[in-house]
Design a protein around this motif. Structure first.
Motif, PDB file in Angstrom:
ATOM      1  N   ILE A 194     -79.637  47.757  31.629  1.00 12.33           N
ATOM      2  CA  ILE A 194     -78.765  46.586  31.535  1.00 12.33           C
ATOM      3  C   ILE A 194     -78.602  46.153  30.088  1.00 12.33           C
ATOM      4  N   SER A 195     -79.714  46.018  29.359  1.00 10.35           N
ATOM      5  CA  SER A 195     -79.613  45.588  27.973  1.00 10.35           C
ATOM      6  C   SER A 195     -78.924  46.647  27.121  1.00 10.35           C
ATOM      7  N   ASP A 196     -79.089  47.909  27.478  1.00  8.73           N
ATOM      8  CA  ASP A 196     -78.438  48.990  26.740  1.00  8.73           C
ATOM      9  C   ASP A 196     -76.922  48.892  26.874  1.00  8.73           C
ATOM     10  N   ILE A 197     -76.439  48.668  28.088  1.00  8.82           N
ATOM     11  CA  ILE A 197     -74.998  48.525  28.311  1.00  8.82           C
ATOM     12  C   ILE A 197     -74.477  47.247  27.645  1.00  8.82           C
ATOM     13  N   GLN A 198     -75.262  46.187  27.677  1.00 10.04           N
ATOM     14  CA  GLN A 198     -74.852  44.937  27.016  1.00 10.04           C
ATOM     15  C   GLN A 198     -74.678  45.150  25.515  1.00 10.04           C
ATOM     16  N   ALA A 199     -75.599  45.881  24.904  1.00  6.90           N
ATOM     17  CA  ALA A 199     -75.497  46.162  23.468  1.00  6.90           C
ATOM     18  C   ALA A 199     -74.281  47.037  23.177  1.00  6.90           C
ATOM     19  N   LEU A 200     -74.003  47.988  24.060  1.00 15.71           N
ATOM     20  CA  LEU A 200     -72.846  48.862  23.892  1.00 15.71           C
ATOM     21  C   LEU A 200     -71.549  48.070  24.034  1.00 15.71           C
ATOM     22  N   LYS A 201     -71.518  47.155  24.993  1.00 20.81           N
ATOM     23  CA  LYS A 201     -70.338  46.311  25.183  1.00 20.81           C
ATOM     24  C   LYS A 201     -70.104  45.448  23.941  1.00 20.81           C
ATOM     25  N   LEU A 202     -71.171  44.941  23.354  1.00 21.52           N
ATOM     26  CA  LEU A 202     -71.042  44.141  22.143  1.00 21.52           C
ATOM     27  C   LEU A 202     -70.425  44.962  21.017  1.00 21.52           C
ATOM     28  N   LYS A 203     -70.870  46.210  20.861  1.00 20.99           N
ATOM     29  CA  LYS A 203     -70.317  47.070  19.821  1.00 20.99           C
ATOM     30  C   LYS A 203     -68.811  47.213  19.987  1.00 20.99           C
ATOM     31  N   CYS A 204     -68.374  47.387  21.221  1.00 19.00           N
ATOM     32  CA  CYS A 204     -66.937  47.555  21.479  1.00 19.00           C
ATOM     33  C   CYS A 204     -66.193  46.247  21.271  1.00 19.00           C
ATOM     34  N   ASP A 205     -66.794  45.148  21.664  1.00 20.29           N
ATOM     35  CA  ASP A 205     -66.141  43.841  21.522  1.00 20.29           C
ATOM     36  C   ASP A 205     -65.916  43.464  20.057  1.00 20.29           C
ATOM     37  N   VAL A 206     -66.821  43.898  19.168  1.00 28.62           N
ATOM     38  CA  VAL A 206     -66.696  43.499  17.760  1.00 28.62           C
ATOM     39  C   VAL A 206     -65.907  44.514  16.934  1.00 28.62           C
ATOM     40  N   GLY A 207     -65.428  45.601  17.560  1.00 25.29           N
ATOM     41  CA  GLY A 207     -64.534  46.481  16.807  1.00 25.29           C
ATOM     42  C   GLY A 207     -64.735  47.967  16.938  1.00 25.29           C
ATOM     43  N   CYS A 208     -65.676  48.423  17.756  1.00 26.86           N
ATOM     44  CA  CYS A 208     -65.851  49.863  17.959  1.00 26.86           C
ATOM     45  C   CYS A 208     -64.680  50.393  18.800  1.00 26.86           C
ATOM     46  N   ASP A 209     -63.960  51.379  18.273  1.00 29.39           N
ATOM     47  CA  ASP A 209     -62.740  51.861  18.907  1.00 29.39           C
ATOM     48  C   ASP A 209     -62.971  53.019  19.872  1.00 29.39           C
ATOM     49  N   SER A 210     -64.096  53.703  19.742  1.00 31.58           N
ATOM     50  CA  SER A 210     -64.362  54.890  20.550  1.00 31.58           C
ATOM     51  C   SER A 210     -65.855  55.175  20.510  1.00 31.58           C
ATOM     52  N   LEU A 211     -66.315  55.990  21.455  1.00 33.71           N
ATOM     53  CA  LEU A 211     -67.736  56.299  21.565  1.00 33.71           C
ATOM     54  C   LEU A 211     -67.950  57.805  21.662  1.00 33.71           C
ATOM     55  N   ILE A 212     -69.036  58.257  21.060  1.00 30.33           N
ATOM     56  CA  ILE A 212     -69.452  59.654  21.160  1.00 30.33           C
ATOM     57  C   ILE A 212     -70.868  59.659  21.706  1.00 30.33           C
ATOM     58  N   SER A 213     -71.092  60.415  22.767  1.00 33.97           N
ATOM     59  CA  SER A 213     -72.395  60.336  23.424  1.00 33.97           C
ATOM     60  C   SER A 213     -73.436  61.210  22.743  1.00 33.97           C
ATOM     61  N   GLN A 214     -74.676  60.798  22.903  1.00 34.18           N
ATOM     62  CA  GLN A 214     -75.817  61.621  22.561  1.00 34.18           C
ATOM     63  C   GLN A 214     -75.779  62.853  23.464  1.00 34.18           C
ATOM     64  N   LEU A 215     -76.445  63.921  23.037  1.00 36.95           N
ATOM     65  CA  LEU A 215     -76.455  65.131  23.852  1.00 36.95           C
ATOM     66  C   LEU A 215     -77.115  64.874  25.202  1.00 36.95           C
ATOM     67  N   PHE A 216     -76.691  65.615  26.214  1.00 33.98           N
ATOM     68  CA  PHE A 216     -77.288  65.532  27.543  1.00 33.98           C
ATOM     69  C   PHE A 216     -77.100  66.874  28.235  1.00 33.98           C
ATOM     70  N   PHE A 217     -77.901  67.118  29.263  1.00 31.64           N
ATOM     71  CA  PHE A 217     -77.839  68.382  29.980  1.00 31.64           C
ATOM     72  C   PHE A 217     -77.613  68.199  31.475  1.00 31.64           C
ATOM     73  N   ASP A 218     -77.539  66.960  31.905  1.00 32.08           N
ATOM     74  CA  ASP A 218     -77.320  66.644  33.318  1.00 32.08           C
ATOM     75  C   ASP A 218     -76.015  65.861  33.432  1.00 32.08           C
ATOM     76  N   ASN A 219     -74.951  66.524  33.883  1.00 32.38           N
ATOM     77  CA  ASN A 219     -73.646  65.868  33.945  1.00 32.38           C
ATOM     78  C   ASN A 219     -73.629  64.679  34.888  1.00 32.38           C
ATOM     79  N   ASP A 220     -74.402  64.744  35.955  1.00 33.28           N
ATOM     80  CA  ASP A 220     -74.405  63.630  36.911  1.00 33.28           C
ATOM     81  C   ASP A 220     -74.854  62.335  36.239  1.00 33.28           C
ATOM     82  N   LEU A 221     -75.824  62.441  35.329  1.00 33.07           N
ATOM     83  CA  LEU A 221     -76.272  61.248  34.609  1.00 33.07           C
ATOM     84  C   LEU A 221     -75.169  60.705  33.712  1.00 33.07           C
ATOM     85  N   PHE A 222     -74.374  61.595  33.155  1.00 32.92           N
ATOM     86  CA  PHE A 222     -73.253  61.149  32.317  1.00 32.92           C
ATOM     87  C   PHE A 222     -72.205  60.426  33.164  1.00 32.92           C
TER      88      PHE A 222
END
Length: 288
Positions: A147-175
């Protein structure tokens, strides 16, 4: 909807390695990526002298869009301002704003405690810049919960982040679950899936020892079965990455950001297998 492919490269401090990196970037450019991002360490000299040098080559010698990484844990506002000014003079208007890793034996500057602080500052001094941010499908290591992770991500977008690039992952379902959480939180910026092909034993060992990402049974089986067979491990690792990418694009993900580890052959192989699934390169973010 266009599906974009992009690549990440990382520079080093030696001229010999820079020459090799230029050759790698030239090969990557032939694959017509939407952009090539350039990483940097927390060494202040790296962002000023090396990362910008590589980004300049990509943008102004090859005509490929580029994104310069800007990890600010050890940067002052004055240093960030100078970096933005240098990028502007080169016609580069896109950065990946990160807090960056903190080192146990080095005290951060504290001008920017979080990536959102850096984004606010860049938008204040250079509102014309496009800013990408990092996201963590399996939760940022420093976040207490999802929850806090998504809240921090939402804040980044609200203050001006135009796009996101994800950290590497190996399980598509989690993505996919992560994408759903973003949608529910009202995060509506483009999100690229970060994929790192594992093609050698050294990579695999480092991954197992240092990463907190989930390693699915199928992926672990590859590492275990082919640990001492370099050729087979490489081929199986590439096949796994290709399967991931095909599934992601089939499920509607907007694009893939390939962590190349400066290996053009890996990128070329993956593009040969999946290139028809991607659109012709287009700008990811604003172009000035």
């Amino acid at each position: 909807m266009d599906r974009l492919i992009s690549f990440e490269v990382f520079p080093s401090n030696t001229q010999d390695d820079f020459t090799k990196l230029v050759a790698t970037i030239q090969e990557l450019a032939k694959l017509n990526p939407a952009f090539i991002s350039v990483t940097c360490s927390n060494n202040n000299q790296t962002i000023d002298q090396i990362t910008i040098k590589v980004a300049n080559y990509i943008k102004n010698e090859l005509g490929i869009e580029t994104i310069a990484h800007l990890p600010a844990a050890y940067l002052s506002k004055a240093q960030v301002k100078r970096t933005i000014e240098n990028l502007t003079r080169l016609g580069i208007y896109h950065v990946l704003a990160l807090r960056g890793d903190t080192l146990p034996n080095l005290k951060p500057v504290h001008d920017f405690l979080y990536a959102s602080d850096l984004i606010i500052y860049i938008k204040t001094i250079a509102p014309e810049f496009s800013i990408s941010g990092a996201c963590y499908p399996e939760v940022h290591p420093d976040s207490p919960n999802r929850i806090s992770d998504i809240q921090a991500l939402k804040l980044k977008c609200d203050v001006g982040c135009d796009s996101l690039i994800s950290q590497l992952f190996f399980d598509n379902d989690l993505f996919y679950e992560f994408i759903e959480r973003c949608q529910l939180a009202g995060i509506d910026v483009p999100i690229l899936a970060g994929i790192m092909p594992i093609v050698n034993r050294k990579q695999a060992i480092r991954l197992v020892q240092t990463t907190k990402t989930n390693l699915p049974r199928k992926f672990l089986a590859i590492l275990e079965k082919y640990e001492h067979n370099p050729k087979a491990l490489g081929e199986a690792g590439l096949a796994y990455a290709v399967d991931q990418i095909v599934d992601l694009l089939t499920q509607g993900v907007g694009g893939v950001h390939l962590y190349t580890m400066n290996n053009a052959n890996v990128a070329e192989h993956i593009y040969q297998q999946t290139g028809a699934l991607f659109a012709t390169a287009s700008c990811f973010g604003q172009e000035k």
